[in-house]
Motif scaffolding. Structure first.
Motif, PDB file in Angstrom:
ATOM      1  N   TRP A   1      46.352  32.785  65.621  1.00  0.00           N
ATOM      2  CA  TRP A   1      46.303  31.404  66.477  1.00  0.00           C
ATOM      3  C   TRP A   1      45.505  30.420  65.988  1.00  0.00           C
ATOM      4  CZ3 TRP A   1      49.750  32.043  70.313  1.00  0.00           C
ATOM      5  CH2 TRP A   1      49.863  33.258  71.011  1.00  0.00           C
TER       6      TRP A   1
ATOM      7  N   TYR B   1      39.546  37.352  60.014  1.00  0.00           N
ATOM      8  CA  TYR B   1      39.522  36.751  61.442  1.00  0.00           C
ATOM      9  C   TYR B   1      40.085  37.848  62.309  1.00  0.00           C
ATOM     10  CZ  TYR B   1      38.682  32.451  58.871  1.00  0.00           C
ATOM     11  OH  TYR B   1      38.011  31.656  58.130  1.00  0.00           O
TER      12      TYR B   1
ATOM     13  N   LYS C   1      42.941  37.118  65.927  1.00  0.00           N
ATOM     14  CA  LYS C   1      43.065  35.715  66.241  1.00  0.00           C
ATOM     15  C   LYS C   1      43.411  34.894  65.017  1.00  0.00           C
ATOM     16  CE  LYS C   1      38.159  34.752  64.766  1.00  0.00           C
ATOM     17  NZ  LYS C   1      36.738  34.378  65.217  1.00  0.00           N
TER      18      LYS C   1
END
Length: 476
Positions: A19, A13, A16
């Motif tokens: 998050w 990922y 990100k």
């Protein structure tokens, strides 16, 4: 996609991933905060359905918070032994089952027991979110991460009364119990998709069951004694016994924590002046947050005769304002001294409660909504700065217990705050068995006083929110 190591998730990922992980733990907190706040607008209907008074119905709020407070200190042990991934998924699953069972409650005792069970599981989940943020983000991004995390979390108390009011008016109070289930079910899916396996685990060690039992014996009887004070006639023995048990349990708990090899509450952290000050500030924050969230719907419905939907809509602008304040305050917390942000937030919240304390029945909906907005902006300034001020000075291996303690003190303030507010209303002026607006005014003044007292300890929080650029870049 069977590899969920930290390296594999970062490769899959990219940047990100942090998050996505924050969004995952955010769902657990949203479910718990939603459950804690959505019940408030349903209390009048629940009381009418079961034919009970405020003193018994109040345990649906207090029991939840008391159980949550009691179990929060167990999170550090769970994370050490099972890791965040397994612990959070299991907690979300159990929370869902209890919420559904509570929705089918045939008696008030069943419903109170379900609320207590939900609170106990919620206490396990809440510190996990703060732990993850402070584990995966460098110091100069933690305030920003807490600000973004807070936007999602604040949706729960902002939308909770609105959703709850609509559900109560259009369907039934029972659906209020079902409301968090979709959130936790989505959370379980995201846990198994975005959270990593533990990087490492310490050697297994024994859980402090005696400490947990003593903590429960302090919190439960002390809150029960406060609750019994609302109807003190003939309750002298119960009040005295509850207070006595609570005092003895507290003394024994402190002694146990001082001498246990692996204590539930790490008193060494509380011996650090900055962390202790942050914990005292968190206790005042809990009193303010839970006390006002409990008080506002009851105030406008009982004293000003608003409907449940109107009471929920009153809090919507405040939730939006808090959602806007949170990310701004989060970025500020990475760059500004924590204590000035916390003190400014306290003063803003005290202004809000003072305005509620002088409001009368002639004041319009818009003005009351504005008073709530001012208070939520104050809370938005406090929360990210308080988190960074408390946890930034800690070492990595202290974050699990540190996040548990800071959440514990906030919930402890909330548990006693809600009880003290309810007690103040019960002993205030009544007409035809219902509290008058003067009784609510007294409660608002009390909340104001307790919040202002917090200015004294938080002045000691130093520059923990400000991280030197060299140190920040080194952590990246």
């Amino acid at each position: 996609m069977s590899d969920f190591s930290l390296q594999a998730l970062q490769a899959r990922y990219g940047a990100k991933w942090r998050w996505l992980a924050v969004g995952t733990v955010m769902l657990g907190t949203i479910a718990t905060v939603l459950s804690a706040t959505i019940i408030n607008v349903a209390l009048p209907d629940i009381m009418q359905h079961f034919g009970i008074r405020q003193g018994q119905a109040h345990w649906m709020v207090t029991g939840f918070i008391a159980a949550m407070t009691t179990t929060m200190l167990t999170t550090g042990w769970l994370l050490d032994h099972y890791g965040l991934r397994r612990s959070l998924a299991a907690a979300m699953f159990v929370f869902t089952l209890i919420a559904i069972a509570g929705g089918f409650a045939p008696t008030p005792e069943w419903l109170i027991a379900a609320r207590i069970g939900m609170g106990a599981v919620a206490g396990l989940m809440q510190p996990m979110a703060m732990y993850l943020v402070f584990r995966v983000f460098p110091r100069d991004m933690r305030g920003q991460a807490m600000g973004i995390y807070g936007v999602g979390v604040i949706l729960a108390p902002a939308l909770g009364p609105v959703i709850g009011g609509f559900i109560v008016d259009q369907l039934s109070w029972r659906y209020v119990m079902f409301a968090p289930a979709p959130v936790t079910l989505l959370g379980i899916y995201m846990v198994y998709r975005f959270l990593p396996w533990p990087v490492s685990r310490p050697a297994p060690y024994r859980f402090d069951f005696p400490g947990l039992a003593l903590l429960a014996l302090f919190i439960g009887p002390s809150l029960d004694a406060l609750n019994a004070l609302q109807h003190a006639d003939g309750q002298g023995l119960r009040i005295s016994l509850g207070a006595g048990v609570a005092i003895v349990a507290l003394i024994l708990f402190v002694l146990r924590q001082r001498h246990a090899k692996h204590p539930l509450l790490h008193l060494g952290l509380l011996q650090r002046p900055e962390f202790l000050s942050a914990c005292l500030g968190a206790m005042a924050l809990g009193l303010a947050l839970f006390g006002s969230t409990y008080l506002i719907p009851l105030f406008v419905q009982s004293a000003l005769h608003y409907s449940a939907t109107e009471a929920g809509l009153l809090m919507l602008p405040a939730g939006i304002a808090l959602g806007i304040t949170f990310p701004i305050a989060g970025r500020m917390a990475d760059r500004q001294p924590a204590r000035w942000m916390i003190m400014g937030g306290i003063l803003a919240f005290a202004l809000s409660t003072t305005l509620f304390a002088v409001s009368d029945m002639s004041l319009g909906f818009a003005w009351l909504a504005l008073w709530a907005v001012i208070g939520r902006v104050g809370l938005g300034l406090i929360m990210p700065a308080l988190s960074t001020g408390a946890l930034n000075p800690l070492d990595t291996d202290e974050l699990g217990y540190g996040s548990s303690i800071i959440n514990f003190t906030r919930q402890l303030g909330g548990a006693f705050g809600v009880n003290i507010v309810a007690l103040t209303i019960e002993y205030g002026d009544h007409v035809n068995g219902l509290p008058t607006i003067d009784a609510f005014h007294t409660a608002w003044w009390l909340v104001t006083a307790f919040v202002l007292i917090a200015l004294w300890p938080v002045r000691r929080i130093g520059l923990a929110g400000t991280i030197p650029a060299a140190a920040a870049s080194a952590e990246k």
